[in-house]
Design an enzyme around this catalytic site. Structure first.
Site, PDB file in Angstrom:
ATOM      1  CB  THR A 165      70.980 107.169 132.920  1.00  0.00           C
ATOM      2  OG1 THR A 165      71.864 106.074 132.633  1.00  0.00           O
ATOM      3  CG2 THR A 165      70.831 108.019 131.681  1.00  0.00           C
ATOM      4  CB  THR A 192      72.319 102.488 130.325  1.00  0.00           C
ATOM      5  OG1 THR A 192      73.621 102.013 129.994  1.00  0.00           O
ATOM      6  CG2 THR A 192      71.364 101.338 130.519  1.00  0.00           C
ATOM      7  CD  GLU A 231      83.273 102.709 136.012  1.00  0.00           C
ATOM      8  OE1 GLU A 231      83.784 102.608 137.146  1.00  0.00           O
ATOM      9  OE2 GLU A 231      82.176 103.260 135.800  1.00  0.00           O
ATOM     10  CE  LYS A 281      75.059  98.845 129.236  1.00  0.00           C
ATOM     11  NZ  LYS A 281      76.415  98.332 129.199  1.00  0.00           N
ATOM     12  CG  ASN A 340      74.722  96.096 132.229  1.00  0.00           C
ATOM     13  OD1 ASN A 340      75.725  95.566 131.744  1.00  0.00           O
ATOM     14  ND2 ASN A 340      74.639  97.387 132.429  1.00  0.00           N
ATOM     15  CG  HIS A 355      77.004  90.942 132.161  1.00  0.00           C
ATOM     16  ND1 HIS A 355      77.438  92.132 131.639  1.00  0.00           N
ATOM     17  CD2 HIS A 355      76.954  90.081 131.111  1.00  0.00           C
ATOM     18  CE1 HIS A 355      77.650  92.000 130.334  1.00  0.00           C
ATOM     19  NE2 HIS A 355      77.342  90.760 129.992  1.00  0.00           N
ATOM     20  CB  CYS A 401      66.125  66.357 135.019  1.00  0.00           C
ATOM     21  SG  CYS A 401      66.390  64.643 134.574  1.00  0.00           S
ATOM     22  CE  LYS A 449      64.218  67.057 125.958  1.00  0.00           C
ATOM     23  NZ  LYS A 449      65.574  67.385 126.317  1.00  0.00           N
ATOM     24  NE  ARG A 477      59.158  60.778 134.365  1.00  0.00           N
ATOM     25  CZ  ARG A 477      60.359  60.220 134.510  1.00  0.00           C
ATOM     26  NH1 ARG A 477      60.741  59.782 135.708  1.00  0.00           N
ATOM     27  NH2 ARG A 477      61.160  60.097 133.493  1.00  0.00           N
TER      28      ARG A 477
HETATM   29  N1  LIG Z   1      80.669 103.488 133.470  1.00  0.00           N
HETATM   30  C1  LIG Z   1      80.547 102.429 132.696  1.00  0.00           C
HETATM   31  O1  LIG Z   1      81.367 101.500 132.735  1.00  0.00           O
HETATM   32  C2  LIG Z   1      79.432 102.360 131.693  1.00  0.00           C
HETATM   33  C3  LIG Z   1      79.428 101.324 130.752  1.00  0.00           C
HETATM   34  C4  LIG Z   1      78.394 101.258 129.822  1.00  0.00           C
HETATM   35  C5  LIG Z   1      77.360 102.193 129.863  1.00  0.00           C
HETATM   36  N2  LIG Z   1      77.372 103.172 130.832  1.00  0.00           N
HETATM   37  C6  LIG Z   1      76.298 104.148 130.802  1.00  0.00           C
HETATM   38  O2  LIG Z   1      76.811 105.323 130.188  1.00  0.00           O
HETATM   39  C7  LIG Z   1      76.264 106.491 130.812  1.00  0.00           C
HETATM   40  C8  LIG Z   1      77.397 107.342 131.359  1.00  0.00           C
HETATM   41  O3  LIG Z   1      78.083 106.606 132.344  1.00  0.00           O
HETATM   42  P1  LIG Z   1      79.419 107.164 133.006  1.00  0.00           P
HETATM   43  O4  LIG Z   1      79.875 106.113 133.954  1.00  0.00           O
HETATM   44  O5  LIG Z   1      80.337 107.645 131.946  1.00  0.00           O
HETATM   45  O6  LIG Z   1      78.809 108.405 133.817  1.00  0.00           O
HETATM   46  P2  LIG Z   1      79.600 109.496 134.662  1.00  0.00           P
HETATM   47  O7  LIG Z   1      78.737 109.849 135.813  1.00  0.00           O
HETATM   48  O8  LIG Z   1      81.007 109.052 134.904  1.00  0.00           O
HETATM   49  O9  LIG Z   1      79.677 110.720 133.663  1.00  0.00           O
HETATM   50  C9  LIG Z   1      78.561 111.439 133.254  1.00  0.00           C
HETATM   51  C10 LIG Z   1      79.029 112.856 132.908  1.00  0.00           C
HETATM   52  O10 LIG Z   1      77.950 113.576 132.351  1.00  0.00           O
HETATM   53  C11 LIG Z   1      78.111 114.923 132.736  1.00  0.00           C
HETATM   54  N3  LIG Z   1      76.885 115.674 132.510  1.00  0.00           N
HETATM   55  C12 LIG Z   1      75.740 115.711 133.233  1.00  0.00           C
HETATM   56  N4  LIG Z   1      74.844 116.547 132.677  1.00  0.00           N
HETATM   57  C13 LIG Z   1      75.422 117.041 131.550  1.00  0.00           C
HETATM   58  C14 LIG Z   1      75.015 117.941 130.545  1.00  0.00           C
HETATM   59  N5  LIG Z   1      73.810 118.515 130.560  1.00  0.00           N
HETATM   60  N6  LIG Z   1      75.866 118.225 129.549  1.00  0.00           N
HETATM   61  C15 LIG Z   1      77.074 117.644 129.502  1.00  0.00           C
HETATM   62  N7  LIG Z   1      77.535 116.790 130.429  1.00  0.00           N
HETATM   63  C16 LIG Z   1      76.722 116.493 131.444  1.00  0.00           C
HETATM   64  C17 LIG Z   1      78.531 114.814 134.186  1.00  0.00           C
HETATM   65  O11 LIG Z   1      79.118 116.006 134.672  1.00  0.00           O
HETATM   66  C18 LIG Z   1      79.528 113.644 134.106  1.00  0.00           C
HETATM   67  O12 LIG Z   1      80.841 114.107 133.878  1.00  0.00           O
HETATM   68  C19 LIG Z   1      75.297 105.967 131.879  1.00  0.00           C
HETATM   69  O13 LIG Z   1      74.007 105.898 131.332  1.00  0.00           O
HETATM   70  C20 LIG Z   1      75.810 104.580 132.178  1.00  0.00           C
HETATM   71  O14 LIG Z   1      74.783 103.745 132.643  1.00  0.00           O
HETATM   72  C21 LIG Z   1      78.387 103.269 131.726  1.00  0.00           C
END
Ligand SMILES: NC(=O)c1ccc[n+]([C@@H]2O[C@H](COP(=O)([O-])OP(=O)(O)OC[C@H]3O[C@@H](n4cnc5c(N)ncnc54)[C@H](O)[C@@H]3O)[C@@H](O)[C@H]2O)c1
Length: 438
Positions: free
Chosen positions: A86, A124, A161, A210, A214, A217, A268, A324, A331
């Protein structure tokens, strides 16, 4: 359990490997044939610690299958995890292309299925997407309804990751947003054994959690880095400073100051932020996040003022005046700022604060109130009851059992309550009273 996973990127591939490792049968689906080929060959489509070994192990277990055939995956599983990307669109909005495509395909695939299916969105998604965008697509394409032919829910993913297998096994918590029990039961079977709390909430709240995590963070990283830039200019070791800041587990690294409520004030925080900004300016250090804090605090005050003005009520009862509960320090109290604005707009105002006794105010505290609310003496009432009875809108900025009891018992029909601190609890005001909260 038989599980299908849509999207085999970082989230999907790691989930596939871990679920298969844990004994489930998993069917992975992706539109990228290269990823499917890699997994078929027992290789990992993402670079992650531990994934090379894990993928090769689970591929040979016979519990992993990959396909580009959506129907086959839906018909061959009880539950689908949707983990497609996304990304950001050019204008910053969320590009839902992949999510919408997959939702249409999932809905169509469901037409051939008799048993109810569980769809778990793990990508997300901005709040409202699951219920307002994805549910209608699934219902239209499948010809059945959420709660009947399928159950839809949202479970945000918290893996990072670089440490994703470890994070999969030890997440900060499991959050499931769902409308009914059926999908929650299935997700407990899958994730209930993990060493973390399992929380069930509304779908929208789960979507929002979610983003809040983020964003928090990002705010923390930026806070530390702005502090470091300022420290460098001052010849102070930023690592020492932040290490010590993090040692305070009661006010700093804790839930303290993280409850939605009213603006900050007092003798403060505002002055110390101003001094920090001046210090940064005189050392040519840019700290835009720190700089935005006072402005944001002001927006919060203005927001409350606008709510009261929009109510059309002219007789305001202000419960609390000091910055509070439990102090008479006026003040830079945001409640004093509210009072000033109400008077300036011609509203009539009564104030109750059990700690504020004019005759006892001294020094800077006295000077502040004389400058900002010179007629405070004629506005203060010693008893809460009078303020409640003689007001059409109550603005609550004071905690305490006495105030919350009084709100529940003595507010009248058509009387409004702007509960700035959620004192009465979201749904606990009497039905006759219209509560206005954040
Ligand atoms: N990467 C992270 O560390 C992480 C952590 C938490 C949440 N997220 C969320 O999780 C989601 C995925 O993140 P990601 O990093 O794994 O994404 P990514 O881009 O690594 O993987 C997404 C995959 O979806 C596939 N895809 C697209 N259209 C498709 C369809 N119609 N059918 C099947 N597969 C399809 C793509 O080819 C790709 O392999 C996102 O919304 C991201 O924000 C990611």
């Amino acid at each position: 359990m038989n599980i299908s996973i849509f999207g085999l990127g970082y989230v999907g591939a790691v989930s596939l490997a871990c679920l298969a490792r844990d004994g489930h049968r998993v069917i992975g689906v992706d539109i990228d044939p290269a990823k499917l080929d890699l997994i078929r060959a027992g290789k990992t489509p993402v670079v992650e610690e531990g994934m090379v070994e894990l993928m090769s192990r689970v591929a040979s277990s016979g519990r992993v299958e990959v396909t580009d055939d959506v129907s086959r995956a839906v018909l061959g599983s009880d539950l689908s995890l949707v983990c497609v990307g996304t990304p950001s669109a050019a204008n910053g909005s969320q590009d839902l292309t992949a999510t919408l495509n997959v939702a249409r395909q999932l809905g169509r695939a469901l037409r051939g299925k008799r048993e109810p299916h569980v769809f778990v969105f793990r990508s997300t998604l901005v709040p409202g997407t699951v219920e307002e965008v994805l549910r209608p697509i699934l219902e239209e394409e499948s010809g059945t309804r959420d709660g009947e032919g399928f159950h839809i829910c949202f479970q945000p993913e918290f893996l990072r990751e670089g440490s994703s297998i470890r994070d999969y096994d030890k997440p900060p918590f499991t959050i499931v947003g769902a409308r009914d029990d059926a999908p929650v039961r299935r997700l407990r079977e899958l994730f209930g054994h993990l060493p973390c709390e399992f929380h069930v909430t509304s779908i929208r709240a789960a979507e929002m959690v979610k983003y809040s995590c983020n964003n928090f963070h990002a705010v923390k990283i930026t806070f530390a880095n702005e502090t470091a830039r300022l420290c460098e200019a001052l010849g102070v070791d930023p690592f020492q400073v932040m290490d010590l800041v993090c040692k305070d587990r009661s006010l700093n690294i804790s839930p303290a100051y993280l409850k939605p409520g009213f603006a900050f004030g007092g003798s403060c925080l505002p002055k110390d932020l101003r001094a920090t900004m001046y210090l940064a300016k005189t050392h040519d250090v840019e700290v835009p996040m720190h700089a935005a804090v006072l402005a944001s605090n002001r927006v919060h005050i203005d927001y409350a003022i606008a709510k009261v003005l929009a109510s059309g009520k002219r007789r305001v009862g202000l419960i609390g005046l000091s910055f509070k509960t439990g102090t008479d320090d006026l003040r830079e109290s945001p409640l004093v700022m509210l009072a000033e604005q109400f008077i300036g707009k011609g509203l009539s105002l009564l104030v109750y604060d059990p700690e504020v006794h004019l005759s006892q105010l001294l020094g800077a505290n006295r000077r502040f109130i004389e400058q900002h609310l010179p007629h405070i003496g004629s506005l203060l009432r010693p008893d809460l009851q009078t303020v409640i009875e003689e007001s059409d809108i109550l603005v609550v900025g004071l905690t305490g059992a006495k105030v919350s009891e009084a709100l529940k018992r003595h507010t009248r029909k058509a009387q409004l309550v702007l509960d700035l601190i959620n004192l009465a609890g979201r749904d606990e005001l009497p039905a006759s009273v219209q509560g206005l909260c954040w």
